[in-house]
Design an enzyme around this catalytic site. Structure first.
Site, mmCIF file in Angstrom:
data_model
loop_
_atom_site.group_PDB
_atom_site.id
_atom_site.type_symbol
_atom_site.label_atom_id
_atom_site.label_comp_id
_atom_site.label_asym_id
_atom_site.label_seq_id
_atom_site.Cartn_x
_atom_site.Cartn_y
_atom_site.Cartn_z
ATOM 1 N N SER A 24 -38.327 -8.066 -34.788
ATOM 2 C CA SER A 24 -38.510 -6.661 -35.202
ATOM 3 C C SER A 24 -39.874 -6.460 -35.866
ATOM 4 O O SER A 24 -40.201 -5.366 -36.298
ATOM 5 C CB SER A 24 -37.395 -6.247 -36.171
ATOM 6 O OG SER A 24 -37.355 -7.111 -37.291
ATOM 7 N N THR A 156 -31.721 41.254 -32.089
ATOM 8 C CA THR A 156 -30.500 40.468 -31.905
ATOM 9 C C THR A 156 -30.371 40.356 -30.395
ATOM 10 O O THR A 156 -30.748 41.288 -29.672
ATOM 11 C CB THR A 156 -29.258 41.170 -32.489
ATOM 12 O OG1 THR A 156 -29.095 42.432 -31.851
ATOM 13 C CG2 THR A 156 -29.386 41.388 -34.001
ATOM 14 N N HIS A 157 -29.893 39.230 -29.916
ATOM 15 C CA HIS A 157 -29.859 38.958 -28.462
ATOM 16 C C HIS A 157 -31.259 39.070 -27.845
ATOM 17 O O HIS A 157 -31.385 39.316 -26.651
ATOM 18 C CB HIS A 157 -28.914 39.923 -27.735
ATOM 19 C CG HIS A 157 -27.581 40.094 -28.394
ATOM 20 N ND1 HIS A 157 -26.475 39.365 -28.025
ATOM 21 C CD2 HIS A 157 -27.194 40.883 -29.422
ATOM 22 C CE1 HIS A 157 -25.449 39.724 -28.792
ATOM 23 N NE2 HIS A 157 -25.855 40.641 -29.655
ATOM 24 N N SER A 278 -56.609 26.125 -20.036
ATOM 25 C CA SER A 278 -56.110 25.570 -18.784
ATOM 26 C C SER A 278 -57.306 25.105 -17.970
ATOM 27 O O SER A 278 -58.368 25.719 -18.009
ATOM 28 C CB SER A 278 -55.348 26.650 -18.024
ATOM 29 O OG SER A 278 -55.365 26.379 -16.633
ATOM 30 N N LYS A 284 -56.332 31.435 -19.898
ATOM 31 C CA LYS A 284 -55.183 30.918 -20.637
ATOM 32 C C LYS A 284 -55.502 30.451 -22.045
ATOM 33 O O LYS A 284 -56.541 29.872 -22.306
ATOM 34 C CB LYS A 284 -54.575 29.732 -19.875
ATOM 35 C CG LYS A 284 -53.969 30.125 -18.564
ATOM 36 C CD LYS A 284 -52.564 30.636 -18.719
ATOM 37 C CE LYS A 284 -51.643 29.458 -18.860
ATOM 38 N NZ LYS A 284 -50.276 29.783 -18.526
ATOM 39 N N ASN A 286 -52.955 28.401 -24.316
ATOM 40 C CA ASN A 286 -51.588 27.872 -24.348
ATOM 41 C C ASN A 286 -51.197 27.423 -25.758
ATOM 42 O O ASN A 286 -51.983 26.796 -26.459
ATOM 43 C CB ASN A 286 -51.462 26.711 -23.369
ATOM 44 C CG ASN A 286 -51.582 27.174 -21.925
ATOM 45 O OD1 ASN A 286 -51.176 28.293 -21.607
ATOM 46 N ND2 ASN A 286 -52.152 26.337 -21.079
ATOM 47 N N GLU A 291 -45.241 24.481 -28.759
ATOM 48 C CA GLU A 291 -44.302 23.930 -27.766
ATOM 49 C C GLU A 291 -43.890 22.511 -28.131
ATOM 50 O O GLU A 291 -42.727 22.131 -27.982
ATOM 51 C CB GLU A 291 -44.953 23.928 -26.380
ATOM 52 C CG GLU A 291 -45.221 25.316 -25.828
ATOM 53 C CD GLU A 291 -46.059 25.252 -24.559
ATOM 54 O OE1 GLU A 291 -47.301 25.250 -24.673
ATOM 55 O OE2 GLU A 291 -45.481 25.185 -23.468
ATOM 56 N N TYR A 318 -23.126 -7.112 -42.555
ATOM 57 C CA TYR A 318 -24.299 -6.960 -41.693
ATOM 58 C C TYR A 318 -24.031 -7.490 -40.289
ATOM 59 O O TYR A 318 -23.443 -8.546 -40.101
ATOM 60 C CB TYR A 318 -25.495 -7.701 -42.311
ATOM 61 C CG TYR A 318 -26.755 -7.620 -41.460
ATOM 62 C CD1 TYR A 318 -27.629 -6.559 -41.598
ATOM 63 C CD2 TYR A 318 -27.039 -8.596 -40.501
ATOM 64 C CE1 TYR A 318 -28.770 -6.459 -40.804
ATOM 65 C CE2 TYR A 318 -28.169 -8.508 -39.704
ATOM 66 C CZ TYR A 318 -29.033 -7.439 -39.865
ATOM 67 O OH TYR A 318 -30.152 -7.349 -39.074
HETATM 68 N N1 ARG Z 1 -34.828 -7.965 -39.292
HETATM 69 C C1 ARG Z 1 -33.481 -7.806 -39.774
HETATM 70 C C2 ARG Z 1 -33.125 -6.307 -39.723
HETATM 71 O O1 ARG Z 1 -33.995 -5.535 -39.570
HETATM 72 C C3 ARG Z 1 -33.372 -8.276 -41.185
HETATM 73 C C4 ARG Z 1 -32.024 -8.740 -41.576
HETATM 74 C C5 ARG Z 1 -31.632 -9.941 -40.827
HETATM 75 N N2 ARG Z 1 -30.503 -10.588 -41.345
HETATM 76 C C6 ARG Z 1 -29.841 -11.500 -40.656
HETATM 77 N N3 ARG Z 1 -28.869 -12.057 -41.226
HETATM 78 N N4 ARG Z 1 -30.186 -11.799 -39.458
HETATM 79 O O2 ARG Z 1 -31.999 -5.934 -39.802
#
Ligand code: ARG
Length: 461
Positions: A24, A156-157, A278, A284, A286, A291, A318
């Site tokens: 991560s 309204t509408h 454009s 144009k 835009n 948007e 967890y």
């Molecule tokens: N990178 C993990 C997360 O974002 C951290 C926690 C990981 N804990 C574990 N027991 N693997 O959730």
């Protein structure tokens, strides 16, 4: 090579695909500041209760500061093999200070660590949103003051209903955004309990001081249940929910800006800074920013649904599923922040075309209700009958190709004898809005009062 952190019971390292799905670090590196702040608070506490020596603690603190500096300077090398920000920081700390680094993880786990980091991060986001929303509100209050009596059609509408003022329309959004601020502040209160020291799930046998770390990190108190603390992602969901509502409000206003800036409406002109041209059609302008803000709710609410679905059915405590909480949330929070900034720029720079709005306000027999109200007030006609009589007046005007104020007194008399020339006083759009003095109504006087109250709220504090 097996993993540095838990390699003891592993003979080989992970498959390349495992590393890819498991890491991560590519996104959680963005909470390195929170991670290091949490680690420093933890180290100070461990030293205070006698688990760390003063010397080791000092080495850890200065090592963590160095890691932080390296990350801030962009010289830190993040490693996917080390999965996440927690292990990247700890591994580098080990390289810098050696053995004492290994003592930092006493009485904690990545489970309480990640919950703590994320809470600190979300708390910062909330504070930023509140400031950004209030800046937008103030910009709207300014436009409302300027246009307290600029008449525009109220719909309204999306059909002309009754005239309102542009100021009143702006102040409607100020109210909505005020509720958004309330929701963020409310979420912040519930979020502000420290998970640190809950360890993996069961707490710890070490004599830690959770009050101390909670206080050091600006939390109101430690969380009361270790299982809950490491399993909880309510704080993200609640913030994403508040973010979705806020994005929904911005999306509605964006839609109005898109409509209002068309050649058919011409109520507003978005500044060059917030428009694009454009490549083929030279005429144009835009409203791309509007948007895009209109669309951002897709990913913001998407994140809410995504994380809600991840959390649904997860057993305590967890599970790695929960690592999927960050990427979508970061994207949603970035999107909201960008939307708020862009909307503030657009509102500040917006050119309001009073004439086009006032002309449109008169079209579509928008003062019909004023005529009906006049009959009730001045001729004691029951409202249902007044509604019917007014309907005939509208039909007559339509026939003649004029608006209600364009009918003659003879026209009115033919429709109902009880109508007299005083009626012309209520048939203009200016008179109509001026008469809407009930609390919360669109009269210019009301708009000025509401704007003054909000200006006061937003500038004192
Ligand atoms: N990178 C993990 C997360 O974002 C951290 C926690 C990981 N804990 C574990 N027991 N693997 O959730």
């Amino acid at each position: 090579m097996s993993n540095k952190m838990w390699g003891g019971r592993f003979a080989t390292g992970p498959d390349a695909i495992m590393e890819e799905i498991n890491a991560s670090i590519d996104y959680d590196k963005r909470f390195h500041t929170q991670d290091i702040a949490g680690s420093k608070a933890h180290a100070e506490m461990l030293a205070k209760v006698g688990i760390l020596t003063q010397e080791d603690k000092d080495a850890i603190i200065s090592g963590l500061d160095q890691v932080h500096d390296e990350i801030a300077a962009g010289t830190f090398t993040f490693s996917r093999a080390l999965e996440d920000i927690h292990m990247n920081v700890e591994a580098r700390l080990k390289e810098i200070i050696g053995e004492p680094a290994g003592r930092l993880h006493t009485a904690r786990s990545r489970n309480d660590q990640v919950a703590t980091d994320f809470k600190l991060y979300v708390r910062d986001c909330i504070d930023t949103f509140v400031t950004q929303i209030q800046t937008l509100q103030l910009a709207m209050v300014e436009r409302a003051e300027e246009h307290a009596d600029s008449v525009m059609p109220g719909f309204t509408h999306l059909q002309s209903a009754q005239p309102v003022t542009f100021g009143h329309h702006m102040m409607a959004y100020v109210e909505m955004l005020g509720r958004d601020v309330g929701r963020f502040q409310d979420a912040r209160k519930r979020l502000n309990e420290s998970p640190l020291g809950s360890a993996a799930l069961a707490g710890t046998s070490f004599p830690i001081d959770r009050e101390m770390t909670a206080e050091a990190l600006g939390f109101d108190r430690p969380t009361a249940n270790s299982l809950d603390a490491v399993s909880d992602r309510d704080f993200v969901l609640e913030t994403l929910s508040a973010a979705s509502l806020c994005a929904m409000h911005l999306s509605r206003l964006s839609e109005e800006l898109v409509i209002w800036s068309t050649a058919q409406f011409r109520f507003v002109r978005l500044s060059d800074k917030f428009s694009t041209g454009s490549s083929i059609m030279p005429q144009k302008r835009n409203p791309d920013a509007a948007e895009l803000i209109r669309a951002k709710i897709g990913r913001i609410t998407g994140a809410l649904v995504s994380l809600m679905t991840v959390m649904k059915g997860l057993p305590l405590a967890y599970s790695k599923d929960m690592q999927e909480d960050k990427e979508v949330s970061f994207d949603a929070f970035d999107s909201l922040s960008l939307s708020l900034a862009a909307m503030t720029g657009m509102i500040k720079d917006l050119q309001v075309n009073k004439d086009a709005m006032s002309d449109a306000a008169g079209a579509g027999f928008a003062t019909a209700t004023d005529l009906a109200d006049w009959l009730v007030r001045e001729a004691n006609v029951p409202f249902r009958d007044a509604h019917h009589i007014t309907g005939s007046a509208v039909a007559r005007a339509e026939e003649k190709g004029c608006d209600l104020a364009g009918l003659t007194i003879e026209d009115f008399k033919e429709i109902d004898q009880r109508i007299d020339a005083r009626v012309f006083k209520v048939l203009t759009v200016e008179d109509s809005v001026k008469s809407r003095t009930s609390f919360g109504g669109t009269s210019p006087a009301n708009v000025k009062t509401a704007a003054a109250i909000w200006r006061d709220r937003l500038t004192s504090a």
